[in-house]
Scaffold this active site. Sequence first.
Site: not given
Ligand code: DX5
Ligand code: ZN
Length: 233
Positions: A12, A37, A39, A41, A70, A72, A141, A177
């Site tokens: 990520s 990956h 993320d 948000m 991903h 969110m 998750m 994840d």
């Molecule tokens: C959390 C993200 C993850 C996150 C994982 O909301 O979707 O992808 O970056 O990070 P680690 O591996 O540090 O838990």
């Molecule tokens: Zn993620």
Amino acid sequence: MSFDRSIKIAPSILSADFANFGAEIQAIEAQGADWVHVDVMDGHFVPNLTFGPPAVKAFRPHVKTFMDVHLMIAPVDPYIEAYAEAGADMITAHVEAGPHIHRTLQAIRAQGVKAGVVLNPGTPAEAVADVLDLCDMVLIMTVNPGFGGQKFIHSGVEKTRKIRQMIGDHPIHIQIDGGITPETAPLVVEAGADVLVAGSAVFKGGSVDTPEVYGENMRAIREAAEGARVKAA
Ligand code: DX5
Ligand code: ZN
């Protein structure tokens, strides 16, 4: 050709240097990342803000492997086209992000990209039962989404086992994840996962100037995961 259930490591880039994404992506791929990956948000569905479509579009030319986006965000449907056009190979959307996950997955597939459905830690496995025919991946998750570096939530292991049973022989990946490390990776792989997202455990201790650390970190996760697969077989 049989479906690829080999272990795939998806770093990520939430844990990368935000001033240097192109070089960070190249470094993790050169060191053995299978996927990248991303993320996304929105400060509403989750309490953090990250990448809009222009940012994802800027990552695209650096990604030679597979860009897994991903989302969110809520609502999600109005943004699917923009993230597909930005170059996502796969878009994953949360069951919890709106009332119409079936429509959302149809909309993702209509863009010609792979579709994944995501479950938060508080959502039961059964929530995806009626959309599996629209999915290329289920993402479980193992932290509450929003931040990297959180502690692994163990209820995701049994959820993985249930979803693996539901999937049977269908060509659907199981991605995990949150909180993945060499210690937690074997737990979810033994339960049926094949794609492991890891942020802090990949980037910790390294930089674009010392990319071999990323390689060592990924190797440690992969070796632990593959050991669990051998045991499970
Ligand atoms: C959390 C993200 C993850 C996150 C994982 O909301 O979707 O992808 O970056 O990070 P680690 O591996 O540090 O838990
Ligand atoms: Zn993620």
